[in-house]
Write a protein that holds these residues in place. Structure first.
Motif, PDB file in Angstrom:
ATOM      1  N   GLN A 421       0.837  -1.207   0.000  1.00 42.54           N
ATOM      2  CA  GLN A 421       0.000   0.000   0.000  1.00 42.54           C
ATOM      3  C   GLN A 421       0.874   1.260   0.000  1.00 42.54           C
ATOM      4  O   GLN A 421       0.512   2.272  -0.610  1.00 42.54           O
ATOM      5  N   HIS A 451      -6.612  -1.497  -8.637  1.00 40.16           N
ATOM      6  CA  HIS A 451      -6.258  -0.458  -7.675  1.00 40.16           C
ATOM      7  C   HIS A 451      -5.791   0.748  -8.477  1.00 40.16           C
ATOM      8  O   HIS A 451      -4.735   0.712  -9.112  1.00 40.16           O
ATOM      9  N   GLU A 455      -8.038   5.558  -5.460  1.00 43.62           N
ATOM     10  CA  GLU A 455      -8.060   4.868  -4.169  1.00 43.62           C
ATOM     11  C   GLU A 455      -7.136   5.540  -3.166  1.00 43.62           C
ATOM     12  O   GLU A 455      -7.402   5.520  -1.948  1.00 43.62           O
TER      13      GLU A 455
END
Length: 653
Positions: A421, A451, A455
């Motif tokens: 992330q 993704h 996001e």
């Protein structure tokens, strides 16, 4: 018992609905007895005929309801007693004796109680694997039913082994090895604690990770990028070589370098992923590496003999190794070497162990002076994607921007990954389009999730759009224009894309498209060159592919990356240990596998050989070492040349 209760509750609910339906049908049926004693008129006859027709339809509906009820009963009964349904029955539920904890049983329990506790522990692991493990072959290597059968066969043979704690640990390690996945493992509580130690400088304290041949599993080495072809040594090469060469087949049994810590003495000395360790001093007994793993025992300059591969070309997309050349090195340990980064009067240098930076500019007289601010180049090295990576990157950018950097070199060499992330958050700050895909993820439950930048734009830590003459709020403004309903007085109400929608649905509903590297470089965005090598792995490959596939880079320079596109998660176990499993795989924004996949040898669209890793645009090896002095780094010079070409410079040096 739990499964049986669920079945009973399901049937009770279904029969309640069916009974209500039957009752409503019976109340609506016409009464033939009452109609038979009343005189009939023509109009009444027509009404009766209509009622009979409705009754006939309701009768048919009643038969269908009864049939569906019976079919449901049979289906639920069949599922509840089938082996497949049994395997999915919350396997990770530990069945330890009531009121007793695992360790109290192991320490004070009777032999049969210890066997039961360890059996429950392994059963818990089997359930977790069957529910959460991601098989990158798409089922060719792993099937939950077959894995369960293998476990039961082992239990029937070696159950007595579970009477001791050592036997349970050995059994769990055997269980995970059946997955044939070098990234999955069982870790005891002691091993988990050792990983959390702040000072872990690797093999001999040199800043390098070394695995034994059994641990590295050459068939999956380089993140399933397929190990190099081990060919026989040509007689001509052996005859004319000034140094004794080692046969590749024999060297393949030696410990192998699987990771190199950035800015470490090992990196400076030229150790790279794939090198083999022959001896430490005069000690050639390297079957057990535990005695060399504690950096606290080494201070100074350990004597190391390393085998470097001798390549003889490419075969089916794989490097052919014909021999290994032994080299003897004396490398300082991390405790001995100076690795502090501090600003100097001559050049702007700063940062920390995670992110460090330098301002460069090349002229004829001084290759890296910064006298001409108009053509200054910002050099940023990301050593890993820890939780501090994005903040460190933003700080480096702000300082270099203030000093007038007009283009950038981002160095990912030997960046072994970290938090995925964090890698995507950092990459999102360099892409303008909120719909630009950072990566796709596949999980064990069939989920396929894109993704995109959006996001991370809504993340509180999102720093804004960087390395551009446009405002930092450019990408966020796009989201506000396209989705005004997402913003209200309570904050941002963002919902993730569905993990089970097709690419067409994602395009129509959210504007998400796979990348094609066709993005046009504009003067508003500053040129970026990426440096990669064999040690660039995992989350670092996510970052590199996100920029490269979306056309944000001028060039990618170095060697093919490690090729680890798999994501691991450590599940807690009842004994305090951890079960580390591969739970997902990521694909690049262009829908390419980073990890070599099963029997998929060729890409049908391009005809190219499919292997792991990201291939650079310009080859530049780092087997001679990555010097601390950036001015002596040949790959940095290559990057400067690429930036000159991108800027339209014709100056020759």
């Amino acid at each position: 018992m739990k499964r049986l209760m669920l079945v009973i509750l399901f049937l009770l609910g279904h029969f309640s609905v069916t009974s209500f339906h039957l009752l409503s049908l019976s109340r609506k049926a016409p009464s033939k007895f009452s109609s038979s004693i009343q005189p009939q008129s023509k109009k009444a006859d027509e009404q009766d005929a209509c009622d009979n027709s409705k009754y006939s339809k309701r009768s048919t509906q009643l038969q269908k309801t009864l049939r569906n009820c019976l079919l449901t009963f049979g289906l639920v009964a069949a599922l509840s007693f089938s082996p497949e349904f049994a395997l999915a029955d919350d396997q990770p539920q530990s069945r330890l004796p009531a009121g007793k904890q695992y360790w109290s049983i192991i320490q004070d329990g009777l032999p049969e109680e210890r066997i039961a506790a360890n059996t429950a522990l392994m059963d818990y692991a089997v359930g977790t694997i069957n529910n959460m493990y991601y098989d990158l072959s798409g089922g060719a290597y792993f099937q939950p039913r077959d894995f369960y059968i293998v476990w039961k066969d082992w239990l029937s043979r070696d159950k007595q082994m579970l009477e001791t704690r050592d036997g349970a640990v050995e059994g769990l390690q055997w269980l995970v090895k059946q997955l044939n996945d070098p990234f999955s493992s069982y870790l005891t509580l002691e091993q988990l604690r050792a990983e959390l130690k702040p000072s872990n400088n690797g093999f001999l304290g040199l800043g390098v990770v070394v695995k034994s041949p059994n641990d590295s599993q050459d068939s999956f080495f380089f993140g399933a990028n397929r190990a190099p072809v081990m060919a026989s040594l040509p007689p001509e090469l052996a005859k004319h070589s000034h140094q004794k060469l080692l046969d590749a087949a024999k060297v393949a049994k030696l410990p192998v370098v699987t990771a190199v810590i950035p800015d470490s003495p090992a990196e400076r000395a030229g150790l790279v992923v794939g090198d083999r360790i022959i001896a430490v001093g005069e000690d050639r007994n390297l079957q057990s590496l535990e005695k060399f793993s504690s950096a606290e025992n080494y201070f100074g300059y350990p004597d190391l003999t390393v085998a470097k591969p001798v390549y003889a070309g490419i075969e089916d997309g794989r490097e052919v190794v014909v021999a290994y050349r032994p080299i003897r090195l004396q490398i300082p340990t991390l405790l001995t070497a100076d690795t502090i980064f501090s600003p100097t009067e001559e050049r702007l240098i700063g940062g920390n162990a995670v992110v460090h930076y330098e301002l460069l500019h090349r002229t004829i007289f001084d290759p890296f002076s910064i006298t001409d601010q108009d053509n200054a180049v910002g050099y940023i090295r990301l050593t890993r994607f820890s939780k501090a990576a994005t903040a460190g990157f933003v700080e480096a950018v702000e300082i270099l921007e203030k000093e007038g950097a007009s283009s950038y070199i981002i160095d990912l060499r030997n960046n072994y990954g970290g938090v995925i992330q964090e890698a995507m958050l950092t990459a999102s700050s360099l892409l303008k389009d909120s719909h630009a895909v950072l990566c796709f993820t596949l999980n064990s439950r069939g989920g396929f999730t894109p993704h995109d930048v959006e996001e991370y734009v809504v993340d509180k830590r999102y720093p804004g759009y960087l390395l551009s003459s446009e405002p930092r709020s450019t990408t966020l403004d796009q989201v506000r224009r396209e989705s005004p309903d997402m913003f209200d007085e309570n904050g941002i109400n963002w919902s993730p894309p569905s993990a089970y929608a097709s690419l067409r649905e994602q395009r129509l509903k959210r504007g998400i498209l796979p990348a094609s590297r066709t993005a046009i470089f504009t003067k508003k965005s500053k040129p970026i060159v990426l440096l990669i090598n064999e040690g660039t792995a995992s989350s670092a490959e996510v970052f590199a592919s996100a920029l490269r596939d979306n056309g944000r880079t001028v060039a990618t320079i170095g060697t093919r990356t490690f090729g680890k596109g798999l994501i691991q998660h450590t599940f807690p176990m009842p004994d305090g240990g951890g079960l580390r499993l591969t739970v997902a795989e990521y694909l690049t924004p262009a829908l390419k596998h980073v990890t070599f996949v099963g029997a998929a040898r060729y890409d049908k669209s391009s005809g190219e050989f499919v292997s792991g890793g990201i291939r650079p645009d310009i080859y530049c090896g780092s087997r001679s070492g990555i010097p601390r002095n950036i001015g002596a780094d040949f790959c940095v010079s290559e990057a400067l040349d690429a930036l000159d070409e991108a800027n339209g410079s014709t100056t020759s040096y």
